[in-house]
Design an enzyme around this catalytic site. Structure first.
Site, mmCIF file in Angstrom:
data_model
loop_
_atom_site.group_PDB
_atom_site.id
_atom_site.type_symbol
_atom_site.label_atom_id
_atom_site.label_comp_id
_atom_site.label_asym_id
_atom_site.label_seq_id
_atom_site.Cartn_x
_atom_site.Cartn_y
_atom_site.Cartn_z
ATOM 1 N N SER A 160 1.034 -0.877 0.080
ATOM 2 C CA SER A 160 -0.200 -0.112 0.068
ATOM 3 C C SER A 160 0.921 1.294 0.109
ATOM 4 O O SER A 160 1.757 1.539 0.673
ATOM 5 C CB SER A 160 -0.833 0.099 1.414
ATOM 6 N N MET B 76 -12.066 4.181 -0.339
ATOM 7 C CA MET B 76 -12.831 4.401 0.840
ATOM 8 C C MET B 76 -13.674 5.669 0.815
ATOM 9 O O MET B 76 -13.296 6.696 1.097
ATOM 10 C CB MET B 76 -11.889 4.397 1.926
ATOM 11 N N MET C 81 -11.434 -6.119 5.379
ATOM 12 C CA MET C 81 -10.618 -5.303 6.225
ATOM 13 C C MET C 81 -10.370 -5.624 7.604
ATOM 14 O O MET C 81 -11.288 -6.194 8.371
ATOM 15 C CB MET C 81 -11.457 -3.957 6.435
ATOM 16 N N ASP D 144 -4.823 3.557 -2.282
ATOM 17 C CA ASP D 144 -6.051 3.787 -1.158
ATOM 18 C C ASP D 144 -6.675 5.185 -1.461
ATOM 19 O O ASP D 144 -5.871 6.075 -1.348
ATOM 20 C CB ASP D 144 -5.442 3.817 0.407
ATOM 21 N N HIS E 2 -8.554 0.834 -3.977
ATOM 22 C CA HIS E 2 -9.228 0.603 -2.982
ATOM 23 C C HIS E 2 -10.027 2.200 -2.718
ATOM 24 O O HIS E 2 -9.508 2.775 -1.897
ATOM 25 C CB HIS E 2 -8.356 0.119 -1.521
ATOM 26 N N ASP F 194 -6.786 -6.568 4.287
ATOM 27 C CA ASP F 194 -5.946 -4.930 4.350
ATOM 28 C C ASP F 194 -6.155 -4.632 5.769
ATOM 29 O O ASP F 194 -7.175 -4.446 6.317
ATOM 30 C CB ASP F 194 -6.869 -4.343 3.383
ATOM 31 N N MET G 287 -9.290 8.065 -0.036
ATOM 32 C CA MET G 287 -9.960 8.227 1.250
ATOM 33 C C MET G 287 -10.645 9.709 1.046
ATOM 34 O O MET G 287 -9.810 10.579 0.392
ATOM 35 C CB MET G 287 -9.097 8.537 2.373
ATOM 36 N N HIS H 246 -0.935 -1.357 -4.227
ATOM 37 C CA HIS H 246 -2.489 -0.697 -3.724
ATOM 38 C C HIS H 246 -2.443 0.526 -3.264
ATOM 39 O O HIS H 246 -1.788 1.168 -2.536
ATOM 40 C CB HIS H 246 -2.574 -1.683 -2.191
HETATM 41 C C1 DX5 Z 1 -6.267 1.569 5.626
HETATM 42 C C2 DX5 Z 1 -5.967 1.090 4.215
HETATM 43 C C3 DX5 Z 1 -4.720 0.363 4.227
HETATM 44 C C4 DX5 Z 1 -3.417 0.695 4.768
HETATM 45 C C5 DX5 Z 1 -2.635 -0.542 5.250
HETATM 46 O O1 DX5 Z 1 -7.404 2.298 5.676
HETATM 47 O O2 DX5 Z 1 -6.804 0.648 3.514
HETATM 48 O O3 DX5 Z 1 -4.542 -0.251 2.737
HETATM 49 O O4 DX5 Z 1 -2.356 1.332 3.937
HETATM 50 O O5 DX5 Z 1 -1.764 -0.183 6.076
HETATM 51 P P1 DX5 Z 1 -1.043 -1.219 7.020
HETATM 52 O O6 DX5 Z 1 -0.356 -2.336 6.117
HETATM 53 O O7 DX5 Z 1 0.092 -0.288 7.640
HETATM 54 O O8 DX5 Z 1 -1.874 -1.743 8.146
HETATM 55 ZN ZN ZN Z 2 -6.367 -0.320 1.601
#
Ligand code: DX5
Ligand code: ZN
Length: 225
Positions: free
Chosen positions: A10, A68, A137, A35, A66, A175, A37, A33
């Site tokens: 990620s 969110m 998750m 993310d 991903h 994840d 947000m 990956h």
């Molecule tokens: C959290 C993200 C993850 C995050 C995971 O909301 O969706 O992808 O980057 O990070 P680690 O591996 O550090 O838990």
């Molecule tokens: Zn993620």
């Protein structure tokens, strides 16, 4: 069934000011990956489609997006256009999961649904035959570096059992809080794609971290569910 687990570092945990060289360090990964947000569905803000397009130019590793975000039904298209190879959106964030899955697939990307830790696997009962990936998750979404929620092993087993009952074999991604110490047990419980943020980018040698997590995961695959 996959014969090797897939590793998805990620880039939320990467050094943003040196993203090009960070991507170079994870060339042996199976996915990047990415993310997204929005500060609404989760409290944090991260990346958008503009950066995704740049990442796609900089790496040949497929990108796993991903989302969110609230309202993914109306906002997924920008990420397809920017080159996403896989798009997962949250079950909790939308009203028309089946329509959104179909639309993402028709647009040419793989489509998946992500479940928060508080959402039971059973919500996938009517959807599991129509998706490419389930994202379980294993922390509450929004931040990297959190602790893996142990109860997630049960949910992974439930997702895997449901897929078998329906005669399908989606990718099952985990994840949050994943690293070399728990990769084997995670895979043994039913996952085959491991997202790893801090355990890869927090390492002095991200390529070696990918290799160790892969090796641990593959031990779990060898043992079956
Ligand atoms: C959290 C993200 C993850 C995050 C995971 O909301 O969706 O992808 O980057 O990070 P680690 O591996 O550090 O838990
Ligand atoms: Zn993620």
């Amino acid at each position: 069934m996959l014969t090797d687990v897939r590793i998805a570092p990620s880039i939320l945990a990467a050094d943003y000011l040196n993203l090009g060289s960070e991507l170079e360090k994870i060339k042996t990964a199976d996915y990047v990956h990415f993310d997204v947000m929005d500060g609404v569905f989760v409290p944090n803000l991260s990346f958008g489609p503009g950066l995704l397009a740049e990442v796609k130019k900089a790496t040949s590793v497929p990108v796993d997006v991903h989302l969110m975000i609230a309202d993914p039904d109306r906002r997924y298209a920008a990420y397809v256009d920017a080159g996403a190879d896989v798009i997962t959106f949250h079950y909790e964030a939308q009203l028309h999961a089946h329509r959104t899955l179909s639309a993402i697939r028709e647009a040419g990307a793989l489509a998946g649904i992500a479940l928060n830790p508080g959402t039971p696997a059973s919500v996938l009962e009517s959807l599991i035959e129509d998706l490419d990936m389930v994202l379980v998750m294993t922390v509450n979404p929004g931040f990297g570096g959190q602790k893996f929620i142990e109860r997630s092993y049960d949910k992974l087993r439930q997702v895997r059992a449901m897929a078998e009952e329906h005669g399908v074999d989606p990718l099952v991604e985990v994840d949050g809080g994943v690293g070399v110490a728990n990769a084997e047990q995670i895979v043994r419980s039913g996952a085959n794609v491991l997202v790893a943020g801090s355990s890869v980018f927090g390492s002095t040698d991200p390529a070696a971290a990918i290799a160790s997590i892969r090796e641990a995961g593959n031990r779990g695959l060898a043992q079956g569910d």
